[in-house]
Each structure stands twice: as structure tokens, then as C-alpha cells.
Design a protein around this motif. Sequence first.
Motif, PDB file in Angstrom:
ATOM      1  N   GLN A 173      21.507 -15.700  36.511  1.00  0.00           N
ATOM      2  CA  GLN A 173      21.112 -15.957  37.894  1.00  0.00           C
ATOM      3  C   GLN A 173      19.596 -16.104  37.962  1.00  0.00           C
ATOM      4  N   THR A 174      19.096 -16.720  39.025  1.00  0.00           N
ATOM      5  CA  THR A 174      17.653 -16.824  39.227  1.00  0.00           C
ATOM      6  C   THR A 174      17.152 -15.616  40.008  1.00  0.00           C
ATOM      7  N   ARG A 175      15.894 -15.304  39.818  1.00  0.00           N
ATOM      8  CA  ARG A 175      15.274 -14.200  40.534  1.00  0.00           C
ATOM      9  C   ARG A 175      13.924 -14.656  41.085  1.00  0.00           C
ATOM     10  N   GLY A 176      13.707 -14.334  42.352  1.00  0.00           N
ATOM     11  CA  GLY A 176      12.422 -14.605  42.967  1.00  0.00           C
ATOM     12  C   GLY A 176      11.449 -13.484  42.686  1.00  0.00           C
ATOM     13  N   LEU A 177      10.384 -13.434  43.474  1.00  0.00           N
ATOM     14  CA  LEU A 177       9.376 -12.408  43.269  1.00  0.00           C
ATOM     15  C   LEU A 177       9.957 -11.028  43.539  1.00  0.00           C
ATOM     16  N   PRO A 178       9.511 -10.023  42.816  1.00  0.00           N
ATOM     17  CA  PRO A 178      10.003  -8.655  43.068  1.00  0.00           C
ATOM     18  C   PRO A 178       9.492  -8.149  44.412  1.00  0.00           C
ATOM     19  N   ALA A 179      10.193  -7.181  44.960  1.00  0.00           N
ATOM     20  CA  ALA A 179       9.774  -6.581  46.227  1.00  0.00           C
ATOM     21  C   ALA A 179       8.458  -5.833  46.023  1.00  0.00           C
ATOM     22  N   LEU A 180       7.508  -6.069  46.944  1.00  0.00           N
ATOM     23  CA  LEU A 180       6.193  -5.451  46.863  1.00  0.00           C
ATOM     24  C   LEU A 180       6.041  -4.409  47.954  1.00  0.00           C
ATOM     25  N   GLU A 181       5.055  -3.554  47.806  1.00  0.00           N
ATOM     26  CA  GLU A 181       4.790  -2.546  48.818  1.00  0.00           C
ATOM     27  C   GLU A 181       4.253  -3.218  50.083  1.00  0.00           C
ATOM     28  N   SER A 182       4.711  -2.750  51.239  1.00  0.00           N
ATOM     29  CA  SER A 182       4.232  -3.309  52.507  1.00  0.00           C
ATOM     30  C   SER A 182       2.837  -2.781  52.799  1.00  0.00           C
ATOM     31  N   ARG A 183       1.972  -3.658  53.274  1.00  0.00           N
ATOM     32  CA  ARG A 183       0.601  -3.252  53.612  1.00  0.00           C
ATOM     33  C   ARG A 183       0.093  -4.131  54.744  1.00  0.00           C
ATOM     34  N   GLU A 184      -0.799  -3.582  55.527  1.00  0.00           N
ATOM     35  CA  GLU A 184      -1.381  -4.294  56.653  1.00  0.00           C
ATOM     36  C   GLU A 184      -2.882  -4.435  56.455  1.00  0.00           C
ATOM     37  N   GLY A 185      -3.457  -5.451  57.071  1.00  0.00           N
ATOM     38  CA  GLY A 185      -4.901  -5.646  57.012  1.00  0.00           C
ATOM     39  C   GLY A 185      -5.320  -6.350  55.741  1.00  0.00           C
ATOM     40  N   HIS A 186      -6.618  -6.548  55.620  1.00  0.00           N
ATOM     41  CA  HIS A 186      -7.187  -7.281  54.499  1.00  0.00           C
ATOM     42  C   HIS A 186      -7.856  -6.372  53.487  1.00  0.00           C
ATOM     43  N   GLU A 187      -7.792  -5.060  53.684  1.00  0.00           N
ATOM     44  CA  GLU A 187      -8.403  -4.123  52.759  1.00  0.00           C
ATOM     45  C   GLU A 187      -7.714  -2.773  52.878  1.00  0.00           C
ATOM     46  N   ALA A 188      -7.845  -1.979  51.838  1.00  0.00           N
ATOM     47  CA  ALA A 188      -7.196  -0.668  51.805  1.00  0.00           C
ATOM     48  C   ALA A 188      -7.992   0.343  52.617  1.00  0.00           C
ATOM     49  N   ASP A 189      -7.272   1.312  53.185  1.00  0.00           N
ATOM     50  CA  ASP A 189      -7.921   2.405  53.913  1.00  0.00           C
ATOM     51  C   ASP A 189      -8.042   3.663  53.057  1.00  0.00           C
TER      52      ASP A 189
END
Length: 749
Positions: A602-618
Motif C-alpha cells: 500500500q502507499t503511505r503519505g506523510l506521517p502524523a506530526l505534532e500539532s502546533r500553532e504560530g510561527h515559533e515555539a513558546d
Amino acid sequence: MSSVPDISPTFNLEDQKILDDWIQAERRRHTLSPRVTQTSAKTLVRYLRSACPLLRELPNLAGLRPEELDVEGNTLLLKRKVELAEPFAVRLCLKAPLMQLSGSHVRVLEKLPSAFAEANRRLSHSLERAQAKLASLRPAEYTVHEWEAIRQELDPSSFKPLPLGAFASRVDQAIKLSQTLKQKRELAEGLKLLEYPETYPWARAARRKLTAILGPTNSGKTHRALARLARAGTGVYLAPLRLLAAEIWDRLQSEGIYTDLVTGEERLLTGQSTHVSSTVEMLDATRSYEVAVIDEVQMIGDAARGWAWTQAIVGVNAREVILLGSPEAEPLLRKLAEMLDEPLEITFTQRLKPLRVADEPLKAPKDAGAGTAFVSFSRTQTLAWKKTLGEANTACIYGALSPEVRREEARRFAEGRAEYLSSTDAISMGLNLPIRTIVFTSLTKWNGKAEVVLSKSEILQIAGRAGRFGHGDDEEPGIVTALNEADLELIREAISSGTGDPLPLRVPVAPRLQTLEYLAERTGKDRLDSLLKTFSSLPERDQLFCKADISGMLELAAHPKARGSRRPLEDLLVVCNCPINSNEDRHLNAWVDWLDALEKEQTRGLPALESREGHEADTPQDLHGAERDSRLLGAYKWMHYHYPGTFPELEAANQEIDRLNRYILASLQKRLQAACHTCGRRLPANWRTRWCHACFERTPAVRTGGRHPPFRGKTSPAARRVSKKSGGSPRNGRRGRPGTAKVGSGAAF
């Protein structure tokens, strides 16, 4: 022993009472409890040896000692066979019935004569069988090490005689051991582990010339080699790091040389290239070149990655092979060239810009001028120093960052947009940076098992990055310093010696597909983990080539999903070399899913990534999550290059990696606020632990601290008041590895 009671030879009921009383008296005399147990059997044996004429003349109950084995005519023989048989019979006939005395000793003694006769018969048969098997073990058929292993299997410690009852089974074990040793030696010989170069016929037919350019860092080795590479009609550069391979690719491209970039996670192919810049693991040994450059050859001594340098030096198909590295690699390279029967020319270089150790330790970070690199040995300490020195004013480089982010941070420092550099030893190989001063914040690092002090070679490799030739005044020396006098003295000793620690005269070899196929054919095993374990157990002895550390590959191969896979051996070998972090659950789950996709086609797309908001880490946790995702996407690209039909979303992976790189770069220039690693609560600016006060008190595992003591030091009254208001711990301290430096007022993440 008290006098033996006078009893009749027939041993009647009256005699039993006498014997019972005598046994009880003996037990009281030896301060034993007054009951018939296993210990009373020993008392009864002493009685029998004194009272029964049949047993009185026998020698002491003893077993087989090492000196009772001899070699005659290349055959193992037993000495004093008859003499040994009698005490064995006593032990055999008495052990079982007397160790389980029920209180009636009449039946025991009545059965003694027949048991004694049966024991002798069984002993005779057992010894004859063992003697016949021993005759098949001929020392001449084994190496010295193998024969010693067999003798050790047969010979117990001289302080603890081997019971004769176990001797026959011990002979069987020795026979099995001899067969195993022979099989492994035959496998090693069949694999040509001792004739490893012959497995690269293209290189052996090329009539190569080896040229080694050895010297300290900043001595012009790479510049000289690349000039020769650029003049060649075809060539390959083999780098220790993807970042360095990309830098040389840029350089060759800028000189108008069509060059391919080949790494585990990236392919930039033009279709008309004459040159290749590659990581050393990605060597194509079948392709022919005029010149090959292999950088940092002293890495051949690394247990985990050294096999790639062995493969490159032995197997690269080029008429001229240029080896770059530190002087301590000279003896090993000479031995390797002699074994390959290829000419070796060695040129030594001298440092182009002087290097000087500071007279005293650095007293405060503010005393360091622009162009200073602070070197730590953990991501935590690297980020902490960045915070201490100022986020916007400090570039940051450590291993968890993607090569693109490391390149951009290095560029920011080189262009003067950042005055300081906070880095791990990732700067020790290949990065061309205008560093004026190197500050060792510590001289210890975690090697995966324990905190260890840096070797002389590691100190020299890192310190040599100070005072880069061609940047500023070439007469001005590079400066090396530390945070305390003890570390500074070790640095002085290393630099004054001029050379690092000598490399062991052995080079590691990793299993290839042909290796595993041969093992499968000879052993009948078909699982990858079994074949890898067989490879790891093959004998090496004192040969030049030894087995590489393949524990990382074996860990994935032993996963239940891989053990139960029906994919061909070639596919499993590829998948188990995938560059994931098996300690990360998200990475391991993605890897299992990818193997499942190959199983089900079977084909596989990108793996699930961690959800994050904004353009930089807090928080540092957000930054670490982005680094994990970037590495996971790199592993997806690695799978794409091997199975493009199953993992097709290369362009989407590149776009997501670009987005994560921008996120990480923006985060590195921002003041991150530390957060509790358990509940996520924000911590005060001067907090130096990973947990808030509530989580620390609630979690026993956190309170114990393991090898990371959670609290140290003291805080000011003002800091304690802030701590209590925020719900954190009123105590101050730091979390870190033993021996790491305390880093000013910045938080350790």
C-alpha cells in the motif's frame, strides 16, 4: 565424630532405634535441629563409611578435577578411571535416597548393595560413552583459542571438583561447543571476514594509489584535496556529515563542476554530473572515479560508524584515493595499505594559524568577546548557554537540528549577525567558521552509558576550530579556554602533546546483503535478527578486520513486526537501516506503519506530526517537538528514495521540512519560557529544573532524580518569593549530567 554404635550387619529394628538416637545425638553435637532432614543424610554417610565394611575402604568422596584430564596422541583421556569409579558409585547410590530420608533407614541400607552394583554398571557405561566422545575431540583440528574454550568447558574450577555424574553431560556440552566453534570459523572464512578486501573486486582491479594528508585542524588538508578533486575528470567526495557534503557540493557547483549530492535523506541529481559529493555511508562501490577524497579518516575507529570508513577506504573504485585526517591515523593507515598491497604516500601538514591556551579560565560570559564559541555536550546546556548569552545575539548548533537549520545558524554567526555561538561538538568536523575563541563549558559528555571525560583527540578536534585561517589577522592566534582551572589544565596537556590518542589497529566491518545471504544459506536461518546475531558472534581473533557495532540495526530487526515480516531479506535490511530514533514512540510507530505498508503493498503519505500553532515555539518542549518531526520527515524521505512507489509524497515532505526549519530558526532567536515537563505549567525565568513544585512533590520518580539530581544550589529571597507565587519549587537547582557546567542565570531546559 563420636564412636559408632555397635549394630548388627543385618540391621534389625533394634539397631534402627540405636542409629536414630545416634543421629539425633550427632545433630545436637553439631547444633542442628533434632529432626531427620537433608543434613542428616551427611551424618548417615559418615556413619556408613565407619560402620559398613563394604564402604570403609573407599577413597574420599571426590569429583573430577582438571588435572585428571590428559592429552595423549591428540586425544583427551581420563586418568585413574577405576579409582574414580568407586566414589562416584557411592555418591550416585546414596544421593537420591538419603537426601529424602523418611525416618526409616532400614530400607535404605537393605537396598545399598544392589544400588551400589547398579551405580557401578551405569558409571562404567557412562564413562565408556564419554571416553568414546572425547576421542573425537582432536586438539590439532582447532585453533588455540577454540581448544582453550573446549578445555574450559570440560574443566571446572580446581577449587570445586566436577561431580562424576555430570561429566558425561559436560562432555556432550563440549562436543556441541566444538561443533559451534568450527561452524562459526567456517562461516567467517566463507564470508571472507579475514579477506574482506576481496569482496570489492572493482577496487582491487583498479590498481589504486593511496595518498594520506594528515594534520591538525585548520592546516589546509581539505583545501589541498579539493583542488586535486576539481582538476580530475571524475571524482567523489565522501563526508562524515550531510552538512559537510552539502557545503562541498555548493563549492564544486560554484566552480562550474557538475556535481550530484547524495545523502541518506537527500538526492540532487543533474543527470550529467562528473562528480559526486556524498556522505561516506552512501558510497557506490561499483562506480568508477579518477579521484576519491575521504574526509576525517580517523573516524574509522568509531565502533558504530567506523564501518563506513572501512568500506570507503577498502572499496572505493578510484585510481587515486586521498585520505584526510588527524596524525594519529597514520599507523592504522599504514597497516591497512600493507594488507591491501597498495602504495601509500603520507604528507603531514602544520596548522596555518597558531593556537594558544588562555592563561586563566573565563570568569564570566560577559568577558568573552565577539566570535566566541561556547561548547557544551548536551542540547539542554547548549540552549541554556544561548539563553545566558542572549537569544538574538547567539547562534546555536547541536545534533538534533536539521542540516538546513545548522547551516543557517552557522551563516548567521559567520556573517556577524550573531556575536556568539553556543554549540555541541557538532562544530568539530568540517564547519568553516570564523571562531576566535573556544570556551569549553565542560570536559565531560554522556556516551550513552556513563559520563566520560573527553579524550585528547576530541579536545584537539574541537579546540582546533579556534582561529580559522583566512578570517581576520592570520598572525593572531586562536584562543582556547574553559570555566575552571582543572579543565584548563587538561586542555593544556592535550594541546601541548600535539597528537591525540592512538587508534586501535583494527577496523570495523558491517554486514552487507551478500553477507547475510551467505549466512542464511549456511545456517538455514531466515530471520534478519537471527542472521545479525550470528554475524555478531563470528570469531575475529587478532585480525585487522573486526565486526562493527550493529546494535541499532539489531534493535529494529528484533521488533515483533520485523520478526514476523514476510518481506525479502533485502527489504528488511533497508528498513532496519532507516534513520529513525527508536526511543521516540512517534518515530517507532511510523516505522511500524511503513513496514506494514510494504507488507500490504500500500502507499503511505506523510506521517502524523505534532500539532502546533504560530510561527515559533513558546517553550523548549515545542522546539524539541519540531526537531523530532523534522527528523521523522527526513526518515520518510529516506524511505521514498528506496521505495518511491510506496512513499510518494517527496515534495510535500520537503515543503513541511522547510516550514519546520523556519519555525525552528525563529524559535532559536526567541527567549523561550521553560515549562514543566509533566503538566506544562510555565516556570519562572530563573528556574533550573524540569518540573514545577507540585509535580516534583507528587511524582516519586521525579523526587528520586535518578542520575539527574533535580535540585542544587540556592536562590535569592526574591527568587523564592517568585517561585512560590508561580506554583513552582521554592528551591533552586539544575537538571543535568554529572560534571556539566553551571551556566550563569539562564534556565536549563
